[in-house]
Design a protein around this motif. Structure first.
Motif, PDB file in Angstrom:
ATOM      1  N   VAL A 161       0.805  -1.227   0.000  1.00 31.75           N
ATOM      2  CA  VAL A 161       0.000   0.000   0.000  1.00 31.75           C
ATOM      3  C   VAL A 161       0.839   1.279   0.000  1.00 31.75           C
ATOM      4  CG1 VAL A 161      -1.922  -1.207   1.094  1.00 31.75           C
ATOM      5  CG2 VAL A 161      -0.459   0.243   2.526  1.00 31.75           C
ATOM      6  N   GLU A 162       2.116   1.176  -0.325  1.00 33.84           N
ATOM      7  CA  GLU A 162       2.978   2.346  -0.457  1.00 33.84           C
ATOM      8  C   GLU A 162       3.068   2.754  -1.924  1.00 33.84           C
ATOM      9  OE1 GLU A 162       5.923   0.998   3.261  1.00 33.84           O
ATOM     10  OE2 GLU A 162       6.678   1.046   1.200  1.00 33.84           O
ATOM     11  N   ASP A 163       3.919   3.744  -2.195  1.00 31.03           N
ATOM     12  CA  ASP A 163       4.264   4.104  -3.560  1.00 31.03           C
ATOM     13  C   ASP A 163       5.722   4.557  -3.555  1.00 31.03           C
ATOM     14  OD1 ASP A 163       4.519   6.965  -3.098  1.00 31.03           O
ATOM     15  OD2 ASP A 163       2.339   7.077  -3.094  1.00 31.03           O
ATOM     16  N   PRO A 164       6.301   4.880  -4.697  1.00 29.50           N
ATOM     17  CA  PRO A 164       7.741   5.182  -4.740  1.00 29.50           C
ATOM     18  C   PRO A 164       8.181   6.378  -3.904  1.00 29.50           C
ATOM     19  CG  PRO A 164       6.952   4.628  -6.934  1.00 29.50           C
ATOM     20  CD  PRO A 164       5.744   4.762  -6.063  1.00 29.50           C
ATOM     21  N   GLN A 186     -11.622  -2.536   3.311  1.00 28.22           N
ATOM     22  CA  GLN A 186     -11.571  -1.109   2.987  1.00 28.22           C
ATOM     23  C   GLN A 186     -12.652  -0.310   3.715  1.00 28.22           C
ATOM     24  OE1 GLN A 186     -11.375  -2.253  -1.336  1.00 28.22           O
ATOM     25  NE2 GLN A 186     -10.034  -0.472  -1.451  1.00 28.22           N
ATOM     26  N   SER A 187     -13.110  -0.849   4.822  1.00 24.79           N
ATOM     27  CA  SER A 187     -14.137  -0.152   5.590  1.00 24.79           C
ATOM     28  C   SER A 187     -13.510   0.875   6.521  1.00 24.79           C
ATOM     29  CB  SER A 187     -14.955  -1.146   6.420  1.00 24.79           C
ATOM     30  OG  SER A 187     -14.149  -1.717   7.441  1.00 24.79           O
ATOM     31  N   ARG A 188     -14.262   1.910   6.815  1.00 24.22           N
ATOM     32  CA  ARG A 188     -13.798   2.923   7.754  1.00 24.22           C
ATOM     33  C   ARG A 188     -13.615   2.322   9.148  1.00 24.22           C
ATOM     34  NH1 ARG A 188     -10.909   7.071   7.258  1.00 24.22           N
ATOM     35  NH2 ARG A 188     -12.111   7.660   5.414  1.00 24.22           N
ATOM     36  N   THR A 189     -14.458   1.362   9.519  1.00 19.57           N
ATOM     37  CA  THR A 189     -14.366   0.731  10.843  1.00 19.57           C
ATOM     38  C   THR A 189     -13.028   0.034  11.027  1.00 19.57           C
ATOM     39  OG1 THR A 189     -16.765   0.400  10.945  1.00 19.57           O
ATOM     40  CG2 THR A 189     -15.403  -0.971  12.380  1.00 19.57           C
ATOM     41  N   LEU A 190     -12.628  -0.778  10.053  1.00 15.53           N
ATOM     42  CA  LEU A 190     -11.361  -1.502  10.186  1.00 15.53           C
ATOM     43  C   LEU A 190     -10.180  -0.545  10.101  1.00 15.53           C
ATOM     44  CD1 LEU A 190     -10.238  -4.323  10.581  1.00 15.53           C
ATOM     45  CD2 LEU A 190     -10.023  -4.534   8.094  1.00 15.53           C
ATOM     46  N   THR A 191     -10.281   0.449   9.228  1.00 17.55           N
ATOM     47  CA  THR A 191      -9.209   1.439   9.114  1.00 17.55           C
ATOM     48  C   THR A 191      -8.997   2.161  10.440  1.00 17.55           C
ATOM     49  OG1 THR A 191      -9.676   1.774   6.762  1.00 17.55           O
ATOM     50  CG2 THR A 191      -8.457   3.505   7.886  1.00 17.55           C
ATOM     51  N   PHE A 237       3.444   3.797  17.304  1.00 15.72           N
ATOM     52  CA  PHE A 237       4.550   4.747  17.189  1.00 15.72           C
ATOM     53  C   PHE A 237       4.058   6.147  16.835  1.00 15.72           C
ATOM     54  CE2 PHE A 237       6.368   0.588  15.975  1.00 15.72           C
ATOM     55  CZ  PHE A 237       7.264   0.446  17.025  1.00 15.72           C
ATOM     56  N   ASP A 238       4.309   7.104  17.715  1.00 16.68           N
ATOM     57  CA  ASP A 238       3.909   8.489  17.451  1.00 16.68           C
ATOM     58  C   ASP A 238       4.696   9.088  16.290  1.00 16.68           C
ATOM     59  OD1 ASP A 238       2.056   8.451  19.485  1.00 16.68           O
ATOM     60  OD2 ASP A 238       3.440   9.265  20.977  1.00 16.68           O
ATOM     61  N   GLU A 239       5.978   8.726  16.197  1.00 12.03           N
ATOM     62  CA  GLU A 239       6.855   9.339  15.206  1.00 12.03           C
ATOM     63  C   GLU A 239       6.343   9.149  13.781  1.00 12.03           C
ATOM     64  OE1 GLU A 239      11.562   9.650  15.020  1.00 12.03           O
ATOM     65  OE2 GLU A 239      10.877   7.593  14.684  1.00 12.03           O
ATOM     66  N   SER A 240       5.899   7.945  13.472  1.00 15.14           N
ATOM     67  CA  SER A 240       5.470   7.631  12.102  1.00 15.14           C
ATOM     68  C   SER A 240       3.957   7.502  11.969  1.00 15.14           C
ATOM     69  CB  SER A 240       6.139   6.332  11.639  1.00 15.14           C
ATOM     70  OG  SER A 240       5.824   5.261  12.518  1.00 15.14           O
ATOM     71  N   ARG A 241       3.219   7.916  12.998  1.00 17.68           N
ATOM     72  CA  ARG A 241       1.764   7.729  12.989  1.00 17.68           C
ATOM     73  C   ARG A 241       1.090   8.409  11.787  1.00 17.68           C
ATOM     74  NH1 ARG A 241      -1.181   5.967  16.898  1.00 17.68           N
ATOM     75  NH2 ARG A 241       0.474   6.387  18.406  1.00 17.68           N
ATOM     76  N   ASP A 242       1.491   9.646  11.493  1.00 13.56           N
ATOM     77  CA  ASP A 242       0.853  10.367  10.377  1.00 13.56           C
ATOM     78  C   ASP A 242       1.083   9.653   9.052  1.00 13.56           C
ATOM     79  OD1 ASP A 242      -0.109  12.257  12.109  1.00 13.56           O
ATOM     80  OD2 ASP A 242       1.391  13.782  11.619  1.00 13.56           O
ATOM     81  N   LEU A 243       2.289   9.126   8.859  1.00 12.78           N
ATOM     82  CA  LEU A 243       2.580   8.395   7.634  1.00 12.78           C
ATOM     83  C   LEU A 243       1.752   7.118   7.572  1.00 12.78           C
ATOM     84  CD1 LEU A 243       4.114   7.725   5.056  1.00 12.78           C
ATOM     85  CD2 LEU A 243       6.009   6.880   6.479  1.00 12.78           C
ATOM     86  N   TYR A 244       1.678   6.404   8.673  1.00  6.71           N
ATOM     87  CA  TYR A 244       0.893   5.167   8.723  1.00  6.71           C
ATOM     88  C   TYR A 244      -0.573   5.454   8.402  1.00  6.71           C
ATOM     89  CZ  TYR A 244      -1.076   0.842  10.633  1.00  6.71           C
ATOM     90  OH  TYR A 244      -1.759  -0.351  10.799  1.00  6.71           O
ATOM     91  N   GLN A 259      -1.750   7.975   6.704  1.00  2.00           N
ATOM     92  CA  GLN A 259      -1.820   8.337   5.285  1.00  2.00           C
ATOM     93  C   GLN A 259      -1.889   7.090   4.407  1.00  2.00           C
ATOM     94  OE1 GLN A 259       1.371  10.959   3.925  1.00  2.00           O
ATOM     95  NE2 GLN A 259       1.364   9.926   1.949  1.00  2.00           N
ATOM     96  N   LEU A 260      -1.091   6.083   4.735  1.00  6.14           N
ATOM     97  CA  LEU A 260      -1.100   4.842   3.960  1.00  6.14           C
ATOM     98  C   LEU A 260      -2.423   4.098   4.123  1.00  6.14           C
ATOM     99  CD1 LEU A 260       2.538   3.604   4.662  1.00  6.14           C
ATOM    100  CD2 LEU A 260       1.669   4.622   2.547  1.00  6.14           C
ATOM    101  N   LEU A 261      -2.936   4.061   5.353  1.00  6.32           N
ATOM    102  CA  LEU A 261      -4.224   3.415   5.571  1.00  6.32           C
ATOM    103  C   LEU A 261      -5.335   4.110   4.787  1.00  6.32           C
ATOM    104  CD1 LEU A 261      -4.350   2.606   9.406  1.00  6.32           C
ATOM    105  CD2 LEU A 261      -4.212   0.977   7.521  1.00  6.32           C
TER     106      LEU A 261
END
Length: 227
Positions: free
Chosen positions: A12-15, A122-127, A136-143, A145-147
């Motif tokens: 679920v990432e990209d380059p 792909q449901s909002r509930t599971l996301t 991890f707080d440090e990478s939470r925003d990135l995680y 974003q990927l979700l």
């Protein structure tokens, strides 16, 4: 000129996952693989697995032993299979050579396909559930974003990625030239084999790019020809 260096992103990432790392690496012909585009171009019929994906990429890009493949997470799993086929050097970031190292609620493809086809994946509930569980707080925003990105992916592409992760394939007979991993990684467990330990979590290449780049530079300086 230096040989080509292929970059393969994870599930679920990209380059863009490599954007902070590449400027710290030696000048070279970098080829950023976007798996969404590749699956769209390839349009495989029947079941998919990492070996089939590696065969397609190796053939499409004519990858040889003179090339280098750097893969993050699922991209590293793909990279080592490209090495198996072509002899290219493989560098794994937060990745694995043993599928049991993947920390996922289930690796049963029948269950995963059912969840996907019923819309639960792909449901909002599971996301939102996965968001709450992330440690991890440090990478939470990135995680996050990927979700959020998974909500806009086609079911077919998600299914192709899940098969790449979990479909059974023959045991590897080669090992990566370099493993870089964080012991704190909550998504992929640390290798049993020797690896370069870095701070952070699954996304160390984004948040500690210099520490990830250093062992890669060292390896490439020994293997890449001088322009």
């Amino acid at each position: 000129m230096p040989n080509r260096i292929f970059l393969i992103h994870g599930y679920v990432e990209d380059p863009t996952i490599f954007d902070k790392l590449v400027p710290l690496l030696p000048p070279a012909n970098y080829v950023r693989i976007n798996l969404a585009d590749e699956f769209g171009r390839w349009q495989p019929t029947g079941s998919v697995n990492v070996q089939r994906l590696a065969q397609y990429l190796t053939s499409h890009y004519t990858i040889t032993k003179d090339d280098v493949v750097i893969g993050h997470s699922m991209g590293g799993w793909t990279a080592i299979h490209i090495k198996q086929l072509s002899g290219a050097r493989a560098i794994q970031l937060a990745s694995w050579t043993d599928q049991k190292k993947i920390r996922f609620p289930t690796d049963n493809l029948t269950i995963l396909k059912l969840l996907l086809n019923t819309g639960i994946t792909q449901s909002r509930t599971l996301t939102n559930f996965f968001k709450r569980q992330y440690p991890f707080d440090e990478s939470r925003d990135l995680y996050i974003q990927l979700l959020e990105g998974t909500l806009h992916m086609t079911r077919l592409y998600l299914w192709q990625q899940l098969q790449t992760l979990f479909a059974k394939v023959p045991t590897l007979t080669v090992q990566p030239d370099l493993r870089i991993h964080s012991r704190a990684d909550s998504i992929v467990a640390a290798p049993d084999e020797a690896f370069r330990d870095v701070p952070g979590d699954h996304f160390s290449l984004v948040f500690y790019p210099e520490l990830v780049a250093e062992p890669i530079r060292s390896l490439l300086s020994k293997t890449l020809p001088v322009a």
